[in-house]
Design a protein around this motif. Structure first.
Motif, mmCIF file in Angstrom:
data_model
loop_
_atom_site.group_PDB
_atom_site.id
_atom_site.type_symbol
_atom_site.label_atom_id
_atom_site.label_comp_id
_atom_site.label_asym_id
_atom_site.label_seq_id
_atom_site.Cartn_x
_atom_site.Cartn_y
_atom_site.Cartn_z
ATOM 1 N N PHE A 140 -0.741 -13.872 -14.843
ATOM 2 C CA PHE A 140 -2.072 -13.316 -15.091
ATOM 3 C C PHE A 140 -2.125 -11.866 -14.621
ATOM 4 C CE2 PHE A 140 -6.153 -12.494 -12.804
ATOM 5 C CZ PHE A 140 -6.915 -12.192 -13.922
ATOM 6 N N ALA A 141 -1.604 -11.600 -13.429
ATOM 7 C CA ALA A 141 -1.605 -10.226 -12.917
ATOM 8 C C ALA A 141 -0.767 -9.311 -13.801
ATOM 9 C CB ALA A 141 -1.070 -10.208 -11.486
ATOM 10 N N GLU A 142 0.321 -9.845 -14.350
ATOM 11 C CA GLU A 142 1.197 -9.020 -15.184
ATOM 12 C C GLU A 142 0.489 -8.537 -16.449
ATOM 13 O OE1 GLU A 142 4.735 -11.236 -15.855
ATOM 14 O OE2 GLU A 142 5.454 -10.971 -13.793
ATOM 15 N N SER A 143 -0.545 -9.256 -16.876
ATOM 16 C CA SER A 143 -1.320 -8.782 -18.022
ATOM 17 C C SER A 143 -1.889 -7.403 -17.733
ATOM 18 C CB SER A 143 -2.459 -9.766 -18.332
ATOM 19 O OG SER A 143 -1.966 -11.052 -18.623
ATOM 20 N N PHE A 144 -2.294 -7.195 -16.473
ATOM 21 C CA PHE A 144 -2.816 -5.896 -16.050
ATOM 22 C C PHE A 144 -1.667 -4.927 -15.759
ATOM 23 C CE2 PHE A 144 -6.318 -8.743 -15.334
ATOM 24 C CZ PHE A 144 -7.464 -7.986 -15.491
ATOM 25 N N PHE A 145 -0.615 -5.429 -15.054
ATOM 26 C CA PHE A 145 0.506 -4.558 -14.705
ATOM 27 C C PHE A 145 1.078 -3.877 -15.944
ATOM 28 C CE2 PHE A 145 1.905 -7.312 -10.828
ATOM 29 C CZ PHE A 145 0.841 -6.824 -10.103
ATOM 30 N N THR A 146 1.262 -4.657 -17.003
ATOM 31 C CA THR A 146 1.906 -4.137 -18.208
ATOM 32 C C THR A 146 1.135 -2.967 -18.795
ATOM 33 O OG1 THR A 146 2.823 -6.316 -18.693
ATOM 34 C CG2 THR A 146 2.728 -4.747 -20.517
ATOM 35 N N VAL A 147 -0.200 -3.098 -18.839
ATOM 36 C CA VAL A 147 -1.014 -2.025 -19.412
ATOM 37 C C VAL A 147 -1.062 -0.832 -18.461
ATOM 38 C CG1 VAL A 147 -3.252 -1.442 -20.422
ATOM 39 C CG2 VAL A 147 -2.365 -3.762 -20.643
ATOM 40 N N LEU A 148 -1.127 -1.095 -17.164
ATOM 41 C CA LEU A 148 -1.111 0.009 -16.201
ATOM 42 C C LEU A 148 0.200 0.779 -16.276
ATOM 43 C CD1 LEU A 148 -2.743 -1.547 -13.006
ATOM 44 C CD2 LEU A 148 -3.646 0.325 -14.397
ATOM 45 N N GLU A 149 1.302 0.056 -16.448
ATOM 46 C CA GLU A 149 2.593 0.720 -16.558
ATOM 47 C C GLU A 149 2.639 1.611 -17.798
ATOM 48 O OE1 GLU A 149 7.099 -0.633 -15.610
ATOM 49 O OE2 GLU A 149 6.051 -1.817 -17.123
ATOM 50 N N GLU A 150 2.035 1.149 -18.887
ATOM 51 C CA GLU A 150 1.963 1.952 -20.106
ATOM 52 C C GLU A 150 1.159 3.222 -19.852
ATOM 53 O OE1 GLU A 150 0.150 1.562 -24.624
ATOM 54 O OE2 GLU A 150 0.618 -0.265 -23.495
ATOM 55 N N PHE A 191 -2.875 -1.907 -9.066
ATOM 56 C CA PHE A 191 -3.516 -3.146 -9.489
ATOM 57 C C PHE A 191 -4.233 -3.808 -8.322
ATOM 58 C CE2 PHE A 191 -3.321 -7.780 -9.536
ATOM 59 C CZ PHE A 191 -4.188 -8.036 -10.594
ATOM 60 N N VAL A 192 -3.540 -3.949 -7.182
ATOM 61 C CA VAL A 192 -4.140 -4.647 -6.040
ATOM 62 C C VAL A 192 -5.393 -3.918 -5.557
ATOM 63 C CG1 VAL A 192 -3.781 -5.306 -3.633
ATOM 64 C CG2 VAL A 192 -1.988 -5.731 -5.311
ATOM 65 N N ALA A 193 -5.323 -2.592 -5.459
ATOM 66 C CA ALA A 193 -6.485 -1.828 -5.008
ATOM 67 C C ALA A 193 -7.655 -1.989 -5.977
ATOM 68 C CB ALA A 193 -6.114 -0.360 -4.849
ATOM 69 N N SER A 194 -7.363 -1.899 -7.276
ATOM 70 C CA SER A 194 -8.421 -2.029 -8.278
ATOM 71 C C SER A 194 -8.926 -3.470 -8.350
ATOM 72 C CB SER A 194 -7.889 -1.595 -9.651
ATOM 73 O OG SER A 194 -7.403 -0.289 -9.607
ATOM 74 N N TRP A 195 -7.987 -4.411 -8.294
ATOM 75 C CA TRP A 195 -8.342 -5.827 -8.361
ATOM 76 C C TRP A 195 -9.272 -6.210 -7.214
ATOM 77 C CZ3 TRP A 195 -8.642 -10.113 -11.041
ATOM 78 C CH2 TRP A 195 -8.678 -11.351 -10.383
ATOM 79 N N THR A 196 -8.968 -5.737 -6.007
ATOM 80 C CA THR A 196 -9.795 -6.075 -4.849
ATOM 81 C C THR A 196 -11.234 -5.636 -5.076
ATOM 82 O OG1 THR A 196 -7.883 -5.834 -3.385
ATOM 83 C CG2 THR A 196 -10.059 -5.746 -2.366
ATOM 84 N N ARG A 197 -11.398 -4.459 -5.621
ATOM 85 C CA ARG A 197 -12.746 -3.928 -5.858
ATOM 86 C C ARG A 197 -13.486 -4.737 -6.920
ATOM 87 N NH1 ARG A 197 -13.725 2.486 -7.172
ATOM 88 N NH2 ARG A 197 -16.011 2.477 -7.274
ATOM 89 N N LEU A 198 -12.825 -4.994 -8.046
ATOM 90 C CA LEU A 198 -13.498 -5.677 -9.156
ATOM 91 C C LEU A 198 -13.629 -7.177 -8.890
ATOM 92 C CD1 LEU A 198 -11.904 -3.810 -12.182
ATOM 93 C CD2 LEU A 198 -14.178 -3.480 -11.188
ATOM 94 N N TYR A 199 -12.608 -7.779 -8.267
ATOM 95 C CA TYR A 199 -12.709 -9.194 -7.917
ATOM 96 C C TYR A 199 -13.893 -9.436 -6.991
ATOM 97 C CZ TYR A 199 -12.116 -13.369 -5.153
ATOM 98 O OH TYR A 199 -12.364 -14.536 -4.475
#
Length: 234
Positions: A140-150, A191-199
Motif C-alpha cells: 500500500f505504501a509503495e503506491s505512494f512511493f512509486t509516484v513520489l519517486e517519479e 512519504f513518512v513525513a507526509s503520511w503522518t500529517r495526512l493520516y
C-alpha cells in the motif's frame, strides 16, 4: 509452463478460509475490532470452536489475515483512483491517492480502526516483520512511493536533502532491514513525513475527534493536503 489444478480438498479449504475471514469482518463491522472472536465466528458458521483451529491456529493469525486482505483492498482502491488520473503530474496523482485513502477510510471506519487503531484486547500487536500483513501494508505504501519517486526523477531533491541526517537515517533501519533499498531513503522519508500529517487528519475524522469544532472536515483536509504537496514540491 504447466499449472496444477487445486484439488477438491484444497478448494474447499480455501473457500472455508475465505468464509471465516468474511465472518470475522462482519463481526468487525457490527461490533468493532474487539468483537472478533473465533468462538463467535464458529457459532455464526455453524462450526465448533475447535474446528476453526484447523484453519487458523489463533485469533492473532485470523486478525492478521483479515488485515492483510484489508490492506490489499485499500491498495487496489487508491491505485484505481490514481489510474483514473494517469496522465496527470505525479504530485497531482499523490493528491488523488490521498483523497482515495480518505474516502475508503470514511466508508470503512471499523476496518480502519482494525488496521490503524488500538490493538485488539488479547491480540498481540503486529511486529515489524509480521508477514504477510506487513508486506501488504508495504505494498500500500509503495503506491505512494512509486509516484513520489517519479516526481523526484523530474524534480530532484536539493543536494542537501539527498542524504538524510545520520540520526534520521539510523531511525529508518527497521525499514531497511525489512524492505531493503528498493526506494531511496529520501523518498521513504518524504512519504513518512507526509503520511503522518495526512493520516492524523483522517484518523481524527474517522474517530469523530473533530466533531466538537467542525461540521465538515473536507476543507481542512484539502488545506493540509495542499500544504503537504507544497512541501513535496520544494
Amino acid at each position: 509452463m504447466t499449472t496444477t489444478t487445486p484439488s477438491r480438498r484444497d478448494r474447499l479449504r480455501t473457500a472455508t478460509v475465505t468464509e471465516i475471514k468474511q465472518a470475522g469482518r462482519r463481526l468487525l463491522v457490527t461490533g468493532g475490532p474487539a468483537a472478533i472472536s473465533l468462538r463467535a465466528i464458529a457459532r455464526d458458521m455453524g462450526m465448533t470452536a475447535p474446528a476453526i483451529y484447523r484453519y487458523f491456529d489463533s485469533l492473532d493469525a485470523l486478525v492478521r489475515a483479515i488485515v492483510t486482505d484489508l490492506f490489499e483492498e485499500l491498495r487496489i482502491s487508491v491505485e484505481e483512483v490514481a489510474a483514473a488520473h494517469a496522465g496527470a503530474p505525479p504530485l497531482t496523482r499523490v493528491a488523488h491517492l490521498a483523497r482515495g485513502f480518505r474516502r475508503w477510510s470514511l466508508a470503512h471506519p471499523a476496518e480502519f480502526a482494525l488496521m490503524f487503531g488500538s490493538p485488539i484486547p488479547g491480540v498481540t500487536p503486529m511486529a515489524a516483520d509480521c508477514s504477510p500483513a506487513n508486506d501488504a501494508g508495504a505494498r500500500f505504501a509503495e503506491s505512494f512511493f512509486t509516484v513520489l519517486e517519479e516526481h523526484l526523477a523530474q524534480h530532484p531533491l536539493p543536494e542537501a536533502a539527498e542524504s538524510l541526517d545520520p540520526d534520521l537515517r539510523q531511525a529508518f533501519q527497521p525499514y531497511l532491514d525489512t524492505f531493503g533499498d528498493r526506494f531511496p531513503l529520501p523518498v521513504v522519508y518524504l512519504f513518512v513525513a507526509s503520511w503522518t500529517r495526512l493520516y492524523g487528519m483522517v484518523a481524527m475524522e474517522v474517530f469523530g475527534h473533530l466533531q466538537w469544532a467542525m461540521t465538515d472536515i473536507e476543507p481542512l483536509f484539502e488545506r493540509e493536503l495542499h500544504g503537504t504537496l507544497r512541501q513535496l514540491a520544494r
